[in-house]
Design a protein around this motif. Structure first.
Motif, PDB file in Angstrom:
ATOM      1  N   VAL A  30       0.916  -1.119   0.043  1.00  0.00           N
ATOM      2  CA  VAL A  30       0.012   0.092   0.076  1.00  0.00           C
ATOM      3  C   VAL A  30       0.754   1.157  -0.041  1.00  0.00           C
ATOM      4  N   HIS A  31       0.537   2.069  -0.996  1.00  0.00           N
ATOM      5  CA  HIS A  31       1.229   3.455  -1.099  1.00  0.00           C
ATOM      6  C   HIS A  31       0.542   4.550  -0.031  1.00  0.00           C
ATOM      7  N   GLN A  32       1.284   4.746   1.107  1.00  0.00           N
ATOM      8  CA  GLN A  32       0.610   6.052   1.875  1.00  0.00           C
ATOM      9  C   GLN A  32       1.169   7.058   1.465  1.00  0.00           C
ATOM     10  N   LYS A  33       1.044   8.241   2.244  1.00  0.00           N
ATOM     11  CA  LYS A  33       1.449   9.730   1.807  1.00  0.00           C
ATOM     12  C   LYS A  33       3.006   9.620   1.436  1.00  0.00           C
ATOM     13  N   ASP A  34       3.664   9.199   2.374  1.00  0.00           N
ATOM     14  CA  ASP A  34       5.201   9.120   2.272  1.00  0.00           C
ATOM     15  C   ASP A  34       5.719   7.940   2.662  1.00  0.00           C
ATOM     16  N   TYR A  35       5.265   6.863   2.588  1.00  0.00           N
ATOM     17  CA  TYR A  35       5.714   5.307   2.803  1.00  0.00           C
ATOM     18  C   TYR A  35       5.062   4.304   2.337  1.00  0.00           C
ATOM     19  N   PHE A  36       5.569   3.400   1.987  1.00  0.00           N
ATOM     20  CA  PHE A  36       5.039   1.949   1.652  1.00  0.00           C
ATOM     21  C   PHE A  36       4.700   1.202   2.888  1.00  0.00           C
ATOM     22  N   SER A  37       3.487   0.168   2.744  1.00  0.00           N
ATOM     23  CA  SER A  37       3.023  -0.421   4.036  1.00  0.00           C
ATOM     24  C   SER A  37       2.726  -1.742   3.412  1.00  0.00           C
ATOM     25  N   ARG A  38       2.920  -2.693   4.163  1.00  0.00           N
ATOM     26  CA  ARG A  38       2.601  -3.958   3.854  1.00  0.00           C
ATOM     27  C   ARG A  38       2.340  -4.938   5.014  1.00  0.00           C
ATOM     28  N   SER A  39       1.222  -5.925   5.115  1.00  0.00           N
ATOM     29  CA  SER A  39       1.333  -6.994   6.247  1.00  0.00           C
ATOM     30  C   SER A  39       1.921  -8.223   5.795  1.00  0.00           C
ATOM     31  N   ILE A  40       2.412  -8.947   6.501  1.00  0.00           N
ATOM     32  CA  ILE A  40       3.011 -10.170   6.323  1.00  0.00           C
ATOM     33  C   ILE A  40       2.464 -11.346   7.147  1.00  0.00           C
ATOM     34  N   VAL A  41       2.039 -12.264   6.830  1.00  0.00           N
ATOM     35  CA  VAL A  41       1.449 -13.426   7.856  1.00  0.00           C
ATOM     36  C   VAL A  41       2.647 -14.571   7.526  1.00  0.00           C
ATOM     37  N   LEU A  42       3.005 -15.093   8.820  1.00  0.00           N
ATOM     38  CA  LEU A  42       3.972 -16.072   8.573  1.00  0.00           C
ATOM     39  C   LEU A  42       3.511 -17.424   9.569  1.00  0.00           C
ATOM     40  N   GLY A  43       3.199 -18.632   8.873  1.00  0.00           N
ATOM     41  CA  GLY A  43       2.949 -19.774   9.469  1.00  0.00           C
ATOM     42  C   GLY A  43       3.970 -20.611   9.716  1.00  0.00           C
ATOM     43  N   VAL A  44       4.495 -21.208  10.771  1.00  0.00           N
ATOM     44  CA  VAL A  44       5.617 -22.074  11.157  1.00  0.00           C
ATOM     45  C   VAL A  44       5.206 -23.303  11.505  1.00  0.00           C
ATOM     46  N   TYR A  45       5.189 -24.450  10.770  1.00  0.00           N
ATOM     47  CA  TYR A  45       5.019 -25.767  11.295  1.00  0.00           C
ATOM     48  C   TYR A  45       6.539 -26.347  11.855  1.00  0.00           C
ATOM     49  N   ILE A  46       6.531 -27.047  13.060  1.00  0.00           N
ATOM     50  CA  ILE A  46       7.697 -27.484  13.551  1.00  0.00           C
ATOM     51  C   ILE A  46       7.143 -28.997  13.922  1.00  0.00           C
ATOM     52  N   ARG A  47       7.983 -29.942  13.287  1.00  0.00           N
ATOM     53  CA  ARG A  47       7.530 -31.349  13.560  1.00  0.00           C
ATOM     54  C   ARG A  47       8.923 -31.868  14.050  1.00  0.00           C
ATOM     55  N   GLY A  48       8.736 -32.661  15.098  1.00  0.00           N
ATOM     56  CA  GLY A  48       9.889 -33.179  15.766  1.00  0.00           C
ATOM     57  C   GLY A  48       9.536 -34.906  15.915  1.00  0.00           C
ATOM     58  N   ARG A  49      10.702 -35.601  15.396  1.00  0.00           N
ATOM     59  CA  ARG A  49      10.568 -37.101  15.410  1.00  0.00           C
ATOM     60  C   ARG A  49      11.752 -37.528  16.244  1.00  0.00           C
ATOM     61  N   GLN A  50      11.249 -38.802  16.976  1.00  0.00           N
ATOM     62  CA  GLN A  50      12.460 -39.557  17.683  1.00  0.00           C
ATOM     63  C   GLN A  50      12.109 -40.827  17.058  1.00  0.00           C
ATOM     64  N   GLY A  51      13.136 -41.020  16.187  1.00  0.00           N
ATOM     65  CA  GLY A  51      13.139 -42.539  15.398  1.00  0.00           C
ATOM     66  C   GLY A  51      12.103 -42.304  14.545  1.00  0.00           C
ATOM     67  N   ASN A  52      11.158 -43.317  14.439  1.00  0.00           N
ATOM     68  CA  ASN A  52      10.013 -43.253  13.420  1.00  0.00           C
ATOM     69  C   ASN A  52       8.525 -42.691  14.208  1.00  0.00           C
ATOM     70  N   VAL A  53       8.718 -42.120  15.506  1.00  0.00           N
ATOM     71  CA  VAL A  53       7.654 -41.536  15.885  1.00  0.00           C
ATOM     72  C   VAL A  53       7.516 -40.219  15.947  1.00  0.00           C
ATOM     73  N   GLN A  54       6.523 -39.613  15.814  1.00  0.00           N
ATOM     74  CA  GLN A  54       6.238 -37.979  15.676  1.00  0.00           C
ATOM     75  C   GLN A  54       6.058 -37.608  17.138  1.00  0.00           C
ATOM     76  N   VAL A  55       6.914 -37.074  17.805  1.00  0.00           N
ATOM     77  CA  VAL A  55       6.720 -36.775  19.293  1.00  0.00           C
ATOM     78  C   VAL A  55       6.443 -35.263  19.681  1.00  0.00           C
ATOM     79  N   HIS A  56       6.767 -34.271  18.689  1.00  0.00           N
ATOM     80  CA  HIS A  56       6.291 -32.853  18.710  1.00  0.00           C
ATOM     81  C   HIS A  56       5.606 -32.243  17.450  1.00  0.00           C
ATOM     82  N   ASP A  57       4.722 -31.878  17.477  1.00  0.00           N
ATOM     83  CA  ASP A  57       3.696 -31.122  16.527  1.00  0.00           C
ATOM     84  C   ASP A  57       3.561 -29.576  16.769  1.00  0.00           C
TER      85      ASP A  57
END
Length: 143
Positions: free
Chosen positions: A50-77
């Motif tokens: 977006v062009h404002q009077k004297d600056y640019f503006s923008r929103s950013i959304v960030l989704g972060v997936y973190i998956r932890g495995r111990q051997g073959n088992v998913q232990v953290h999601d």
């Protein structure tokens, strides 16, 4: 005593105005030991510039997936969704430069906040703090 060099950084024309953690989910299983293999997946969404009077503006959304495995088992999601608003002075920037700064500096700023949030929250849950690894976004194509 050796004289240390001092740096006087100037204020950047690119800035994060605010941020908000919109969503956070933690599904954790009790595990033996700290050897967990974590996989990280980022899901960025860039708002319109977006062009404002004297600056640019923008929103950013960030989704972060973190998956932890111990051997073959998913232990953290885990999933964290954060929204940030960024601005840059028009006289010191172009729309193209602002777009690039949002895609790299903006994402890194949001990821640093998520990294701290996840480490602190998991430590308070009574498990070994989960540390999201540092990422080189210059080697990833961000659209």
């Amino acid at each position: 005593m050796k004289q240390q060099k001092r740096i006087s950084p100037s204020k950047s024309f690119f800035r994060m105005v605010n941020y908000f953690i919109e969503e956070a989910k933690f599904q954790l299983k009790e595990v033996e030991g700290d050897l967990i293999d974590y996989q990280l997946e980022l899901e960025p969404e860039f708002g319109k510039i977006v062009h404002q009077k004297d600056y640019f503006s923008r929103s950013i959304v960030l989704g972060v997936y973190i998956r932890g495995r111990q051997g073959n088992v998913q232990v953290h999601d885990m999933y964290v969704r954060i929204k940030g608003k960024f601005e840059a002075n028009i006289e010191e920037s172009s729309e193209d430069l602002f777009d690039k700064l949002c895609k790299y500096n903006g994402l890194m700023n949001l990821l640093i906040i998520v990294r701290s949030f996840v480490a602190t929250t998991t430590a308070q849950m009574g498990i070994h703090p989960v540390l999201i690894p540092m990422i080189d976004l210059t080697k990833v194509e961000v659209n």
